[in-house]
Scaffold this active site. Structure first.
Site, PDB file in Angstrom:
ATOM      1  N   THR A   1       0.824  -1.206   0.000  1.00  0.00           N
ATOM      2  CA  THR A   1       0.000   0.000   0.000  1.00  0.00           C
ATOM      3  C   THR A   1       0.858   1.255   0.000  1.00  0.00           C
ATOM      4  OG1 THR A   1      -1.776  -1.156   1.118  1.00  0.00           O
ATOM      5  CG2 THR A   1      -1.777   1.220   1.335  1.00  0.00           C
TER       6      THR A   1
ATOM      7  N   TYR B   1      -8.097   0.874  -3.864  1.00  0.00           N
ATOM      8  CA  TYR B   1      -6.784   1.233  -4.405  1.00  0.00           C
ATOM      9  C   TYR B   1      -6.096  -0.018  -4.896  1.00  0.00           C
ATOM     10  CZ  TYR B   1      -4.660  -0.804  -0.272  1.00  0.00           C
ATOM     11  OH  TYR B   1      -4.267  -1.683   0.694  1.00  0.00           O
TER      12      TYR B   1
ATOM     13  N   THR C   1       1.745  -4.275   4.231  1.00  0.00           N
ATOM     14  CA  THR C   1       1.639  -4.502   5.669  1.00  0.00           C
ATOM     15  C   THR C   1       1.057  -5.870   6.025  1.00  0.00           C
ATOM     16  OG1 THR C   1      -0.534  -3.456   5.770  1.00  0.00           O
ATOM     17  CG2 THR C   1       1.390  -2.039   6.135  1.00  0.00           C
ATOM     18  N   ASP C   2       0.380  -6.523   5.057  1.00  0.00           N
ATOM     19  CA  ASP C   2      -0.339  -7.761   5.400  1.00  0.00           C
ATOM     20  C   ASP C   2       0.583  -8.878   5.881  1.00  0.00           C
ATOM     21  OD1 ASP C   2      -2.659  -6.510   4.680  1.00  0.00           O
ATOM     22  OD2 ASP C   2      -2.883  -7.525   2.751  1.00  0.00           O
TER      23      ASP C   2
ATOM     24  N   LYS D   1       0.521  -7.414  12.897  1.00  0.00           N
ATOM     25  CA  LYS D   1      -0.557  -6.551  12.388  1.00  0.00           C
ATOM     26  C   LYS D   1      -1.801  -6.894  13.180  1.00  0.00           C
ATOM     27  CE  LYS D   1      -2.725  -4.716   8.246  1.00  0.00           C
ATOM     28  NZ  LYS D   1      -2.844  -4.700   6.781  1.00  0.00           N
TER      29      LYS D   1
ATOM     30  N   GLU E   1      -2.946 -28.408  28.617  1.00  0.00           N
ATOM     31  CA  GLU E   1      -4.176 -29.202  28.522  1.00  0.00           C
ATOM     32  C   GLU E   1      -3.962 -30.467  27.706  1.00  0.00           C
ATOM     33  OE1 GLU E   1      -8.147 -27.093  28.297  1.00  0.00           O
ATOM     34  OE2 GLU E   1      -6.840 -25.503  27.556  1.00  0.00           O
TER      35      GLU E   1
HETATM   36  N1  ASP Z   1      -2.723  -5.511   0.973  1.00  0.00           N
HETATM   37  C1  ASP Z   1      -1.688  -4.547   1.208  1.00  0.00           C
HETATM   38  C2  ASP Z   1      -0.353  -5.258   1.208  1.00  0.00           C
HETATM   39  O1  ASP Z   1      -0.071  -5.968   2.126  1.00  0.00           O
HETATM   40  C3  ASP Z   1      -1.926  -3.854   2.480  1.00  0.00           C
HETATM   41  C4  ASP Z   1      -0.875  -2.856   2.892  1.00  0.00           C
HETATM   42  O2  ASP Z   1       0.216  -2.776   2.377  1.00  0.00           O
HETATM   43  O3  ASP Z   1      -1.172  -2.104   3.841  1.00  0.00           O
HETATM   44  O4  ASP Z   1       0.370  -5.102   0.269  1.00  0.00           O
END
Ligand code: ASP
Length: 334
Positions: free
Chosen positions: A17, A30, A96-97, A169, A291
């Site tokens: 992103t 996007y 970020t994923d 995340k 457990e």
């Molecule tokens: N789907 C995107 C990615 O991981 C989300 C992001 O970058 O925030 O490339």
């Protein structure tokens, strides 16, 4: 007085992103990985006061599409750049994923102590209030800073600094989407200067026994994740066990699942598939023999690694052993 040369920082771009574009600055939709590394750097002219940047485009994908091939390319480039004495540090721009998976993977296979800083953004580059430029500025500032050395790969997001092993995340949207739930964040960035709150006491980089060479030799063992839930059946696990070298259970609570699922995992372990129990809760610790009788069932307890990081470690650990007690020692160590 001769001017002092700026430190060299390599920026390896992989998409995400931070390089995403919308149709207009306020729309939710996007496309990740639309801008090149040159575009990202051009949006932050202040970088020229921090470092002499060497940019490379390693990939340009949304990190939901991150692959082991990109990890291989990244690890090779990071190793080569770390070995280059003219390079002070490395920045990796990333979606970020799966940022936390790439960061943890690199922390276990890179055998250098130079700063490696991963960075992303929750808002696309074209958004009103895009935070990518500030994050990138902080990432370069961190990568050139001597205090960042020897801590393993770091992640900087929203002015927080995280250790690769701890970062997670925790939200699907919003700029405050990252946390280090178990041991806390490593520190913060203040006006481009890092302030560390803690040392990284875990095993990484120069202390790691793993490497890309080991992975290539072992053929990148296949490890899949099974997500536990009410009424989970065993047949899905039997199916996965037929093609996997290892299974990570994203278990309920302290790494648990239905009797049917535990029976299927026990069958898998008896057939030589490595089974690691982690928790789907997002934080906390999965200990042995709470457990379930791990020793009797042939299972490994993943400690405070979340399922996606337990998958990375199990894949690497399977390059050196298939024996549950030795796998457990890897989980206790890393
Ligand atoms: N789907 C995107 C990615 O991981 C989300 C992001 O970058 O925030 O490339």
């Amino acid at each position: 007085m001769p001017e002092q040369a700026l430190p060299v920082v390599a920026v390896l771009a992989t998409g995400g992103t931070i390089a995403g574009a919308q149709a207009d600055a306020t729309s939710a939709g996007y496309k990740s990985g639309s801008f090149s590394v040159g575009d990202l750097l051009a949006a932050v002219p202040q970088l020229s006061t921090l470092a002499d940047i060497r940019a490379e485009q390693v990939a340009n994908v949304g990190s939901q599409n991150m692959t082991h091939d990109v990890w291989r390319a990244l690890a090779r480039r990071v190793d080569a750049l770390c070995a280059d004495p003219s390079v002070a540090g490395i920045v990796i721009t990333h979606g970020t994923d799966t940022l936390e998976e790439t960061a943890y993977f690199l922390s276990l296979v890179i055998q250098h102590d130079k700063p490696v800083v991963l960075v992303g953004a929750m808002r696309p580059a074209t958004a009103l209030g895009a935070e990518g430029p500030a994050n990138l500025y902080n990432a370069v500032a961190l990568a050139r800073h001597p205090d960042a050395r020897g801590r393993g790969p770091l992640v900087v997001m929203n002015e927080d600094v995280h250790y690769a092993r701890e970062l997670q995340k925790i939200a699907s949207a919003g700029i405050n989407a990252f946390a280090s739930p178990n041991r806390g964040r490593a520190g913060v960035m203040h006006g481009g200067t890092p302030c560390f709150y803690s040392r990284n006491t875990t095993t990484h980089t120069t202390q790691s026994e793993f490497s890309l060479a080991l992975l290539e030799k072992a053929g990148w063992p296949r490890v899949d994740i099974v997500y536990a839930h009410a009424d989970l059946q065993g047949d899905v696990i039997d199916f996965i066990a037929r093609q996997a070298d290892g299974i990570v259970l994203a278990g309920v609570g302290d790494g648990n699942a239905t009797d049917l699922a535990i029976d299927a995992l026990t069958r898998a372990a008896a057939d030589g598939v490595a089974v690691a129990r982690s928790s789907r809760t997002g934080s906390g610790f999965v200990a042995r023999d709470v457990e379930l009788d791990d020793a009797a069932l042939g299972f490994v307890a993943a400690g405070d690694l979340n399922p996606q990081k337990a998958r990375v470690l199990l894949m690497l650990a399977l390059c050196v052993t298939r024996e549950p007690a030795a796998l457990q020692r890897c989980f206790d160590r890393y």
